[in-house]
Design a protein around this motif. Sequence first.
Motif, mmCIF file in Angstrom:
data_model
loop_
_atom_site.group_PDB
_atom_site.id
_atom_site.type_symbol
_atom_site.label_atom_id
_atom_site.label_comp_id
_atom_site.label_asym_id
_atom_site.label_seq_id
_atom_site.Cartn_x
_atom_site.Cartn_y
_atom_site.Cartn_z
ATOM 1 N N TYR A 1 -10.260 -18.522 10.303
ATOM 2 C CA TYR A 1 -11.306 -17.289 11.484
ATOM 3 C C TYR A 1 -9.871 -17.548 12.564
ATOM 4 O O TYR A 1 -7.988 -18.133 12.576
ATOM 5 C CB TYR A 1 -11.780 -19.481 11.886
ATOM 6 C CG TYR A 1 -13.043 -18.930 12.000
ATOM 7 C CD1 TYR A 1 -14.225 -19.050 12.360
ATOM 8 C CD2 TYR A 1 -13.528 -19.618 10.518
ATOM 9 C CE1 TYR A 1 -15.335 -18.986 12.077
ATOM 10 C CE2 TYR A 1 -14.353 -19.445 9.991
ATOM 11 C CZ TYR A 1 -15.835 -19.079 11.197
ATOM 12 O OH TYR A 1 -17.102 -19.811 10.744
ATOM 13 N N SER B 1 -8.141 -16.912 15.750
ATOM 14 C CA SER B 1 -9.113 -17.350 17.121
ATOM 15 C C SER B 1 -8.606 -16.627 18.137
ATOM 16 O O SER B 1 -8.908 -17.122 19.328
ATOM 17 C CB SER B 1 -7.853 -18.984 17.262
ATOM 18 O OG SER B 1 -6.491 -18.471 17.276
ATOM 19 N N THR C 1 -14.411 -11.851 21.227
ATOM 20 C CA THR C 1 -16.158 -11.187 21.288
ATOM 21 C C THR C 1 -16.858 -11.094 22.465
ATOM 22 O O THR C 1 -16.566 -10.761 23.550
ATOM 23 C CB THR C 1 -16.634 -12.806 21.381
ATOM 24 O OG1 THR C 1 -16.626 -13.733 22.405
ATOM 25 C CG2 THR C 1 -15.847 -13.247 19.972
ATOM 26 N N LYS D 1 -25.882 -13.280 18.143
ATOM 27 C CA LYS D 1 -23.837 -12.006 17.880
ATOM 28 C C LYS D 1 -24.652 -10.538 17.518
ATOM 29 O O LYS D 1 -23.863 -10.429 16.866
ATOM 30 C CB LYS D 1 -23.702 -12.608 16.443
ATOM 31 C CG LYS D 1 -22.847 -14.166 16.184
ATOM 32 C CD LYS D 1 -21.609 -14.446 16.893
ATOM 33 C CE LYS D 1 -21.129 -15.616 17.541
ATOM 34 N NZ LYS D 1 -20.896 -16.349 18.208
ATOM 35 N N MET E 1 -13.541 -20.484 24.672
ATOM 36 C CA MET E 1 -12.600 -19.568 24.054
ATOM 37 C C MET E 1 -10.510 -20.004 24.472
ATOM 38 O O MET E 1 -10.110 -20.026 23.479
ATOM 39 C CB MET E 1 -12.611 -18.340 23.919
ATOM 40 C CG MET E 1 -13.873 -18.193 22.691
ATOM 41 S SD MET E 1 -13.468 -18.265 21.166
ATOM 42 C CE MET E 1 -11.793 -17.715 20.945
ATOM 43 N N HIS F 1 -10.039 -23.454 22.629
ATOM 44 C CA HIS F 1 -10.095 -22.851 21.043
ATOM 45 C C HIS F 1 -8.210 -22.487 20.808
ATOM 46 O O HIS F 1 -7.819 -22.959 19.873
ATOM 47 C CB HIS F 1 -11.075 -22.507 20.451
ATOM 48 C CG HIS F 1 -10.936 -22.006 19.180
ATOM 49 N ND1 HIS F 1 -11.169 -22.472 17.995
ATOM 50 C CD2 HIS F 1 -10.029 -20.517 19.020
ATOM 51 C CE1 HIS F 1 -11.312 -22.046 17.058
ATOM 52 N NE2 HIS F 1 -9.937 -20.811 17.640
ATOM 53 N N ASN G 1 -18.937 -24.855 20.378
ATOM 54 C CA ASN G 1 -18.182 -23.522 19.811
ATOM 55 C C ASN G 1 -17.975 -23.150 18.413
ATOM 56 O O ASN G 1 -17.023 -24.694 18.239
ATOM 57 C CB ASN G 1 -16.209 -23.414 20.273
ATOM 58 C CG ASN G 1 -16.075 -22.578 20.225
ATOM 59 O OD1 ASN G 1 -15.329 -21.733 18.872
ATOM 60 N ND2 ASN G 1 -15.047 -21.326 20.852
ATOM 61 N N LEU H 1 -16.917 -20.956 16.910
ATOM 62 C CA LEU H 1 -15.214 -20.457 15.762
ATOM 63 C C LEU H 1 -13.925 -21.963 15.207
ATOM 64 O O LEU H 1 -13.176 -22.164 14.996
ATOM 65 C CB LEU H 1 -14.574 -19.406 17.280
ATOM 66 C CG LEU H 1 -13.469 -18.966 16.367
ATOM 67 C CD1 LEU H 1 -13.178 -18.114 15.107
ATOM 68 C CD2 LEU H 1 -12.588 -17.992 17.168
ATOM 69 N N SER H 2 -13.991 -22.714 16.580
ATOM 70 C CA SER H 2 -13.636 -24.041 16.820
ATOM 71 C C SER H 2 -13.886 -24.484 15.156
ATOM 72 O O SER H 2 -12.967 -25.307 14.410
ATOM 73 C CB SER H 2 -13.522 -24.651 18.105
ATOM 74 O OG SER H 2 -12.936 -24.627 18.707
ATOM 75 N N THR I 1 -13.459 -22.854 11.707
ATOM 76 C CA THR I 1 -11.689 -22.850 11.823
ATOM 77 C C THR I 1 -11.517 -24.440 11.154
ATOM 78 O O THR I 1 -10.444 -24.199 9.956
ATOM 79 C CB THR I 1 -10.559 -23.124 13.694
ATOM 80 O OG1 THR I 1 -11.207 -21.256 13.828
ATOM 81 C CG2 THR I 1 -9.512 -23.052 13.099
ATOM 82 N N CYS J 1 -21.468 -24.746 11.951
ATOM 83 C CA CYS J 1 -21.271 -23.948 12.977
ATOM 84 C C CYS J 1 -22.520 -22.239 12.271
ATOM 85 O O CYS J 1 -22.800 -21.155 12.883
ATOM 86 C CB CYS J 1 -20.081 -22.841 12.296
ATOM 87 S SG CYS J 1 -19.487 -22.592 11.760
ATOM 88 N N ASP K 1 -23.444 -18.204 12.414
ATOM 89 C CA ASP K 1 -22.313 -17.923 12.781
ATOM 90 C C ASP K 1 -22.224 -17.167 11.220
ATOM 91 O O ASP K 1 -21.845 -17.866 10.360
ATOM 92 C CB ASP K 1 -21.282 -18.800 12.957
ATOM 93 C CG ASP K 1 -19.919 -18.332 13.295
ATOM 94 O OD1 ASP K 1 -18.937 -17.863 14.191
ATOM 95 O OD2 ASP K 1 -18.919 -18.029 11.433
#
Length: 834
Positions: A5, A7, A11, A43, A207, A210, A241, A243-244, A247, A272, A277
């Motif tokens: 990912y 960070s 987006t 998304k 974010m 993150h 989140n 993305l976290s 990750t 996620c 996602d």
Amino acid sequence: MFKKYNSHVFTLIAFFLCLISSAFPSYDNTSLGSFNSELDNNKDVKGYTTNDEKRKFQISDIDDLFDQQGAYEDCIAFLQTENNKNLLKGCETAAEKGDTSAIGALAFMYLNGMGVAHDIEKGLNLLEVLALKEIPVAHLLLGFFYATKQVPEFDKSYTYYIKARELGLLNASYYLGVMYLEGDGVTQDYEQAIKFFSEAEHIGVPMAEHNLAHMIFWGLGMEADRVSGIKKFQSAASKGNALSMGTLGSIYLRGEEIDADYSLAKSWFEKCAQLNDAMCLYNLGYMYTEGLGVDRNYFKSFELYLASANLGYTDAQYMVGTAYANGRGIKKDVQQAFTWLKRAAESGDPMAQNWLGNMYKRGIGIDEDKEAAFKWYQLATKQGHPSAQYNLSWFYRNGIVIEKSEQKSLELLKLAAEGNQELAQLQLGYINYHGQLGVSADNGDARFWFQRAADQNNAEAQRQIGIFYRDGISVAQDYTKALRFFELAAKQGDVIAKTEIGLIYLNGLGVKKNTQKASIFLLESAEEGHAVAQYNVAFLYLNGNFLEKSPKKAFIWMKKAAENESENIVVAKHTLGELFARGIGVTKNESMALHWYENAAALGYVESTYNAAHFYLEGIGTNQNIQKGLEYLTTSMQTGHVESYTLLGFVYFKGDFVEKDLELARRYLTFSLNHGDMNAARVLAELESTESIDPYNADSQYRLANEKFYQRKYEDAVEILEMLVRKRPDAIQAYTLLGVIYGRQERVKEAISVLERAGKLAPNDANIFSNLGYTYMLDQNWDAAISNLSRALSIDPKHADARANLKNAEGAKRYQATKKQKGRIKRYCLSVIF
């Protein structure tokens, strides 16, 4: 492979988040909750950075954007209907009167193409109007636009972000933090990045937390702290989140910074993935593909890749395409494969571009189109994709679509090889070995590239390295190492390597001779269709070596080898002719024998050429054809084939097929005799018996001595020759033959004496010095032997016996110390030529 990912990804959600967080003075922040949540999970949302796609919003999503009591209520009504031009006019009128909320709403419409034509320029102009009125979100949106346009203008972006922050919109701090983290438009400064991310985290920008976790975990601007970084990622993940979450999954899956934990990786990816996602769906699919922490399940992985691909994730589109292409996890469907790979290729994925090039080149899932293939290979090559570089080199090498250029082809091959493309490395090995594309032949460079490909477990390269060690090409000959490389290739199913292993054991090269092992490998390779193995298996059956003796099976395998179209094993064709001629393992059939002799003769096999000549001259298996027989015989003679000289000498002696010519017959037969053909001696003896021997004629006396020699009547021959050299001190042939006979009688000193005399008379006769060198070997005078044999080779570099005896003399000289070694020395001596 799973994706790490990033960070720092901007987006498009940020665009809408900023828009609704403090859009206008009348905006009510208490109503953001549900809208933020939906936007964060959706998304498919596209902003003005992709102006060819639009999203239909539900009115409930934007109700809170506008003060229902304001003059812009026509804007709301228009968005609800999107078909009433009067309502749009009312909204535009309110904006023209300076109503900031109406201006904002109208900018929102143009930037998103909602109810109006998509017009970025108009949307930006409206935002500039709001910026002049010092509306904070207008500065933020303008900053975002200039940072994310196709050619970013970071200086303008930075100015707008700073102004938005000064006006109290701390969301801008997040974007300033990103600029300092990446060094976009400013000098990279981790301390500044931490400062701005901390401000944004304080007001709840997900974010920002993150990115702080990212900096802590990898030690950017501080000492790396894995534990604190993980906790920070977990905190951001707990707030939704994705993305976290992704990750954390990647960290546990990779297992590089902390111990791998597939269970935790799977758990975070699943969380996620539930948020739809795309990257998490992809990575979860990867775990099922590779069987990491789960049972390998291609069907499950395909479902996950497809879900990710439908969300527009390029790598997943590639995986879906290859799954359809290979029928892995889904029924094979080349049309679907083409569709998905084209999507990924158009999104810039170099692997997909290369694969698409292959499909166009071969006409898989689409009509063959070399120009389209070339285009896609070019695009992937520009991104440094090694396989595409290798494929593109083929077009330049063959001048297809593009002008032929061996230099460009070689450049691309080298790029691909240096990028560890094993087929390019293999091809460079052959190019250097054979000296192609303007490259001088160099076995050392060839071995280097073969080794590079072999290190990648390329079976063909492993086999080639085995051949280098077997034959001592650019390395010391080493059968043990050769066997090891052949075994590596054979484990991967390389049929030629299996044959090589069989031959090593069959001949005991560097290992103890083992016919059983040889038979196993050769039979396996033969059954897989390798002609060399089939030929050797035929002989194993013919001789009964481990395999039970069976002429019938020998014939069957020899026929397979001879008919094998993948390889022209000419000796197999010749041997099959022999089997037909002699009726071994098959009913005797001279016509079929001639067929296979001619087949082999066409490929230059001299023994078959000779046999075909004999068959046509005698009318064996065919109608007699003197002209064709003589044509074959002349062809075989041109290669120096001794038996052909004997046969033609016989033909001229008898005069059955051509005009009788005893002098020509004698010349051909003498040549054969001098090269060891005892049949020539018998024919010569018969020829001489038809003529009277003139005791005063030197040539006649020499022929008589020659005849006695081949009858092994050495004493009679010596008597004639000794008398001849007394009468004719210049009789070179007599001295030479006398020296050879003395050698046979172990009168070595006398042999040396007469051969040295012959050498003085004929200083350019390689045969004399070859025989003299051999005689010195019998006397174990290695220096004299080496000197004379070297002289023979200086006269005739192709003199085979001189070369072989020189090698043996040099070897004997090194190992002459003991009696045991002297015994070995005797075995070095080969036959002589006179």
